[in-house]
Write a protein that holds these residues in place. Structure first.
Motif, PDB file in Angstrom:
ATOM      1  N   VAL A   1       0.895  -1.257  -0.065  1.00 17.97           N
ATOM      2  CA  VAL A   1      -0.205   0.087   0.056  1.00 17.97           C
ATOM      3  C   VAL A   1       0.711   1.237  -0.044  1.00 17.97           C
ATOM      4  CG1 VAL A   1      -1.992  -0.978   1.175  1.00 17.97           C
ATOM      5  CG2 VAL A   1      -0.227  -0.069   2.633  1.00 17.97           C
ATOM      6  N   PRO A   2       0.346   2.350  -0.416  1.00 18.26           N
ATOM      7  CA  PRO A   2       1.105   3.584  -0.460  1.00 18.26           C
ATOM      8  C   PRO A   2       1.293   4.239   0.930  1.00 18.26           C
ATOM      9  CG  PRO A   2      -1.123   3.931  -1.269  1.00 18.26           C
ATOM     10  CD  PRO A   2      -0.892   2.643  -1.096  1.00 18.26           C
ATOM     11  N   GLU A   3       2.112   5.270   1.201  1.00 17.54           N
ATOM     12  CA  GLU A   3       2.418   5.601   2.693  1.00 17.54           C
ATOM     13  C   GLU A   3       1.451   6.578   3.209  1.00 17.54           C
ATOM     14  OE1 GLU A   3       6.383   7.591   4.482  1.00 17.54           O
ATOM     15  OE2 GLU A   3       6.174   7.183   2.469  1.00 17.54           O
ATOM     16  N   HIS A   4       0.800   7.320   2.231  1.00 17.41           N
ATOM     17  CA  HIS A   4      -0.112   8.479   2.753  1.00 17.41           C
ATOM     18  C   HIS A   4      -1.377   8.044   3.313  1.00 17.41           C
ATOM     19  CE1 HIS A   4      -2.992   8.302  -0.717  1.00 17.41           C
ATOM     20  NE2 HIS A   4      -1.817   7.900  -1.535  1.00 17.41           N
ATOM     21  N   ILE A   5      -1.784   6.862   3.206  1.00 19.13           N
ATOM     22  CA  ILE A   5      -3.145   6.263   3.859  1.00 19.13           C
ATOM     23  C   ILE A   5      -3.224   6.198   5.420  1.00 19.13           C
ATOM     24  CG2 ILE A   5      -3.650   5.089   1.559  1.00 19.13           C
ATOM     25  CD1 ILE A   5      -3.164   2.426   3.024  1.00 19.13           C
TER      26      ILE A   5
ATOM     27  N   VAL B   1      -4.292   4.183   8.877  1.00 11.51           N
ATOM     28  CA  VAL B   1      -4.510   2.938   9.550  1.00 11.51           C
ATOM     29  C   VAL B   1      -5.974   2.391   9.151  1.00 11.51           C
ATOM     30  CG1 VAL B   1      -4.906   1.703  11.531  1.00 11.51           C
ATOM     31  CG2 VAL B   1      -2.673   2.973  11.068  1.00 11.51           C
TER      32      VAL B   1
ATOM     33  N   ASP C   1      -7.975   3.704   6.589  1.00 10.85           N
ATOM     34  CA  ASP C   1      -8.167   3.337   5.188  1.00 10.85           C
ATOM     35  C   ASP C   1      -7.458   2.071   4.876  1.00 10.85           C
ATOM     36  OD1 ASP C   1      -8.675   5.919   4.996  1.00 10.85           O
ATOM     37  OD2 ASP C   1      -6.733   6.392   4.378  1.00 10.85           O
TER      38      ASP C   1
ATOM     39  N   ASP D   1       6.482   3.165  -2.915  1.00 10.22           N
ATOM     40  CA  ASP D   1       6.350   4.461  -3.269  1.00 10.22           C
ATOM     41  C   ASP D   1       5.731   4.369  -4.597  1.00 10.22           C
ATOM     42  OD1 ASP D   1       8.351   3.590  -5.059  1.00 10.22           O
ATOM     43  OD2 ASP D   1       9.754   4.713  -4.049  1.00 10.22           O
TER      44      ASP D   1
ATOM     45  N   THR E   1     -11.548   4.045   1.110  1.00 13.01           N
ATOM     46  CA  THR E   1     -11.213   5.249   1.342  1.00 13.01           C
ATOM     47  C   THR E   1      -9.771   5.340   0.430  1.00 13.01           C
ATOM     48  OG1 THR E   1     -10.244   4.754   3.282  1.00 13.01           O
ATOM     49  CG2 THR E   1     -12.084   6.073   3.256  1.00 13.01           C
ATOM     50  N   LEU E   2      -9.647   4.124  -0.382  1.00 10.79           N
ATOM     51  CA  LEU E   2      -8.559   4.168  -1.224  1.00 10.79           C
ATOM     52  C   LEU E   2      -8.472   5.107  -2.590  1.00 10.79           C
ATOM     53  CD1 LEU E   2      -6.223   0.876  -0.720  1.00 10.79           C
ATOM     54  CD2 LEU E   2      -5.598   3.211  -0.409  1.00 10.79           C
TER      55      LEU E   2
ATOM     56  N   ALA F   1      -3.843  -2.502  -4.940  1.00 10.55           N
ATOM     57  CA  ALA F   1      -3.208  -2.271  -3.762  1.00 10.55           C
ATOM     58  C   ALA F   1      -2.031  -1.289  -4.056  1.00 10.55           C
ATOM     59  CB  ALA F   1      -2.536  -3.495  -2.992  1.00 10.55           C
ATOM     60  N   LEU F   2      -1.907  -0.858  -5.055  1.00 12.12           N
ATOM     61  CA  LEU F   2      -0.936   0.028  -5.341  1.00 12.12           C
ATOM     62  C   LEU F   2      -1.049   1.513  -6.065  1.00 12.12           C
ATOM     63  CD1 LEU F   2       0.638  -2.727  -7.799  1.00 12.12           C
ATOM     64  CD2 LEU F   2       1.529  -2.470  -5.002  1.00 12.12           C
ATOM     65  N   ALA F   3      -1.244   2.373  -4.887  1.00 13.90           N
ATOM     66  CA  ALA F   3      -1.492   3.782  -5.280  1.00 13.90           C
ATOM     67  C   ALA F   3      -0.128   4.441  -5.367  1.00 13.90           C
ATOM     68  CB  ALA F   3      -2.533   4.125  -4.526  1.00 13.90           C
ATOM     69  N   ASP F   4      -0.346   5.757  -6.057  1.00  8.70           N
ATOM     70  CA  ASP F   4       0.979   6.331  -6.262  1.00  8.70           C
ATOM     71  C   ASP F   4       1.178   7.419  -4.880  1.00  8.70           C
ATOM     72  OD1 ASP F   4      -0.713   8.419  -8.459  1.00  8.70           O
ATOM     73  OD2 ASP F   4      -1.415   7.579  -6.412  1.00  8.70           O
ATOM     74  N   THR F   5       2.321   7.622  -4.397  1.00  8.47           N
ATOM     75  CA  THR F   5       2.791   8.200  -3.291  1.00  8.47           C
ATOM     76  C   THR F   5       3.622   9.538  -3.818  1.00  8.47           C
ATOM     77  OG1 THR F   5       4.007   6.274  -2.830  1.00  8.47           O
ATOM     78  CG2 THR F   5       3.460   7.616  -1.084  1.00  8.47           C
TER      79      THR F   5
ATOM     80  N   GLU G   1       5.661  11.387  -2.383  1.00  7.01           N
ATOM     81  CA  GLU G   1       7.179  11.322  -1.915  1.00  7.01           C
ATOM     82  C   GLU G   1       8.207  10.699  -2.779  1.00  7.01           C
ATOM     83  OE1 GLU G   1       5.219  10.478   2.298  1.00  7.01           O
ATOM     84  OE2 GLU G   1       4.698  10.342  -0.003  1.00  7.01           O
TER      85      GLU G   1
END
Lengths: 482, 482
Positions: free
Chosen positions: A181-185, A187, A189, A211, B7-8, B14-18, B20
């Motif tokens: 999963v990405p970092e910005h979500i 817990v 989510d 990332d 909320t994703l 499972a792979l969204a973009d970040t 950073e």
């Protein structure tokens, strides 16, 4: 974390009371079938044999049905080839993919070869990718192709990708099912995403945070997620410092990594640092046990040494080392032949000489076993080889002197004091040589990128045998015993 | 499970973009310090040595500080006793409890003995119970008492309870930190309870469900909890069928259980079936590696065979087997002595006789290594001993005939055809004997409840040496070579 309401009836401990009673788990301490070592009882195996001989299918099914898949696999391994096939045919319904995954490699290969391609493909589809790869990798190329052709395109591609990595690497062994999963979500989510969970693996122990280039940036154990309020960002819970496994890493090194850093699972990355899979410790445990156990077999020259290995393979792997041993034994014989005249004069030399060689061989094997183990565990590196060599030399001198005193005194009493002195001195020389050879031979093979467990034994024995005969017979001549 | 909002960002994978970039993890593929086998580089160790010799404390700290605790432990193990103590003193701040937990047993014991009781107690308090027990169990009773007296009552009682179980049992090794909850709560209740989480272990992988008598009734992997809506009852998510570990079970059997059933963690129960602790696979991995690796050491007569074992202990464990080997070599010598007259007449007998004994010994060791491994893995049980014995006999006959042809022809050419026939026949007899002894000796020790890896080697070698000399010299006399 106090903002969350608690609903455990105000009970402060984890242990509240349940109204139900008597729900004893099927706890696998199963007295009717398993003994205290958790292996199938002989009486149970006998009743299976009897039912098989009587052709009592119903009875067979009732006997086998309560077993765990791993125990069904054990049961099959206990029978010889013919009985095994008869049993498998009688209990087809119980031959699940779990049973197949738990079978010994040799037994599985032999059973799969007997099945038509579409039946194997059916089993492969039910397995996780890593188990399916194991099922297929040892088959002939033709069989592999036939089975792959029967598979769903998705499964086929996954298995072909795995097969494109060399055998015994992380890429071959890893599972392609993982959660990233990405970092910005937050817990919350993440939990919602998991609850929605299509295409999630059945069991997983951590969530990888990546990332946008699919590079892992951190990892989050499930227990941390469960203990954290919903609105916390994943980036604040995850651990940035993680152990990544390169896909080309050898399984032995992967096993040592898991051991060293106490890992439960780890992300596998490709050459560009992208997350491509995960390895979990339950798969690694088998590798660690196999790698740690195989050194004993390799040192003895028994190859893979599995009791299920076909006889012709066992023969060809073992006879090679016996032939090599024949060569080294001939070297020792040549040395004896040099001293033929001395032996003719004093037959006591022929009686005593095997003792010096035998003790030297044993002392060499001891040191070699310690060295091979230390190399395998990455404990012996170029930084401490000198220290370990000195340590082993001192142990060898202590051992050599002890044995020399015993055999020297006995020989002095039974034969002559001079012969006692000769054998004592030869013993010290040979045991000290054994101590040095026991370290230097495996270290040399390691430096030459050869597995030190495989060939060290033959060389160490050659050195200790030859030195044993040479030192004893040579000293006897030099000190004018004859 | 569709009732939960997602909320994703509508992202289906499972792979969204970040947003950073560049947050590369400290991924432990650490080129400056570690080589490709994940051991400390020699140059790095040298610079630590140099800084230590120069007394450059600041530099030492900077060198060691970036290392993982497991690598700090490895670094300490590379030095000899004196340098190790100097290094530990220079980097006191980095000598965390994690480092201590990762140290080799011998090194840890030696370092702890050098510290005052209150310093050891301080370290023990920071460790988890199972690691603290490991720290304390090998110390003298007086040291143990002094350290226990310094501990908090709660820690003291936990450690004393662990020490009340025999060494190498589940009760001694288990962790007393685990999560146990009643069956009637919901997944939501459980998550709230965990978030409130006082006194929870740092890492855990499953939650045990217990009844009011503290008997386990089921188990729930964290991934199942995370994937289940809050209002579902725990009883509906948990698996009732679980593997329970009796507290008195030997660690080797625990390791085999984890391997066989692919466990990540398991509940430990006392004699009344009550949950008293848990074992997790990261602790088991070390046990599995140790147990699998120790057979090679035991078979060679090298005892525990750790390169960090003090020299006097290494000496005393090894010399015992060398003395035993001296006894068996004397038996072989006695047999040679019986044929002294024949050797005096034909010195070729003395030249050739070690070959027959040596090949037999090697063949016996091969079979023995396979048998010991199969016994250790619970593969060889009373149900299949007969089949394995027959299998090994056939392999031995194939090997024996192959070697016999080679040595028989060579001897016929160099000496006489009759002597060639004698050595060939003796070889077949001895290799066949070796095959039988290689199975029967370890199986016999196993039946007598002795570790087959420990003593089998001495007996197998005695049998093959004696039979080798007896068959060869006896046949030479019987077939009137002399």
């Amino acid at each position: 974390m106090a903002e969350d309401e608690r609903t455990l009836d105000g009970d402060d401990t984890a242990l509240a009371d349940t109204p139900e009673e008597g729900a004893r788990p099927d706890d696998r301490i199963d007295d009717a079938r398993m003994d205290e070592e958790n292996t199938l009882k002989r009486e149970f195996v006998r009743s299976v044999e009897d039912a098989l001989d009587a052709g009592a299918s119903g009875e067979l099914y009732d006997l086998v049905e309560p077993l765990h898949p791993a125990d069904v696999a054990d049961l099959l391994e206990l029978f010889d080839k013919d009985d095994r096939h008869r049993l498998a045919t009688e209990i087809t319904d119980l031959m699940t993919s779990e049973v197949v995954a738990e079978l010994n490699d040799y037994v599985r290969e032999e059973m799969m070869e007997a099945l038509p391609a579409d039946a194997v493909a059916q089993i492969a589809e039910q397995l996780e990718t890593d188990d399916a790869v194991q099922l297929i990798e040892d088959l002939d190329e033709d069989d592999q192709k036939a089975i792959l052709a029967e598979l769903d395109p998705e499964d086929r591609i996954a298995i072909q990708t795995a097969l494109s990595y060399p055998e015994e690497t992380a890429g071959r062994l890893m599972s392609r099912d993982f959660v990233a999963v990405p970092e910005h979500i937050t817990v919350g989510d993440l939990i919602d995403f998991l609850r929605d969970g299509r295409d999630l693996p059945d069991d997983f122990f951590e969530v990888f945070v990546i990332d946008q280039r699919m590079h892992p940036v951190g990892t989050c154990q499930l227990s941390w997620i469960l203990r954290t309020p919903r609105d916390v960002q994943l980036g604040d819970v995850m651990k940035r410092d993680q152990t990544l496994v390169p896909a080309m890493l050898d399984q032995e090194e992967v096993g040592l990594m898991f051991q060293k850093y106490n890992l439960i699972s780890a992300a596998v990355i490709d050459e560009d640092g992208r997350l491509v899979g995960q390895m979990t410790v339950d798969d690694i445990v088998h590798i660690i046990a196999e790698e740690a156990g195989e050194d004993a077999l390799l040192m003895s020259g028994a190859g893979e040494g599995d009791i299920n290995e076909p006889i012709r393979e066992a023969y060809s792997s073992r006879v090679r080392w016996l032939v090599a041993n024949l060569g080294t034994a001939l070297v020792a014989s040549l040395i004896i032949a040099l001293f033929g005249a001395a032996i003719e004069q004093l037959v006591a030399l022929a009686v005593l000489m095997p003792i010096v060689a035998s003790i030297g061989g044993n002392a060499g094997t001891q040191t070699m076993a310690v060295t091979v183990r230390a190399i395998a565990m990455n404990q012996l590196t170029s930084s401490n080889t000198g220290r370990i060599l000195w340590r082993e030399f001192r142990v060898a001198m202590l051992n050599g002197v002890t044995i020399a005193v015993l055999i020297g005194l006995a020989t002095a009493v039974i034969f002559t004091p001079l012969l006692g002195a000769v054998i004592a001195l030869a013993m010290v020389i040979n045991v000290a040589t054994a101590g040095l050879a026991g370290v230097l031979v495996p270290v040399a093979f390691e430096r030459l990128d050869q597995d030190p467990a495989v060939a060290s034994s033959v060389f160490v024995t050659m050195i200790t045998d030859s030195m044993g005969f040479f030192a004893f017979l040579g000293l006897a001549v030099a000190m004018q015993v004859v």
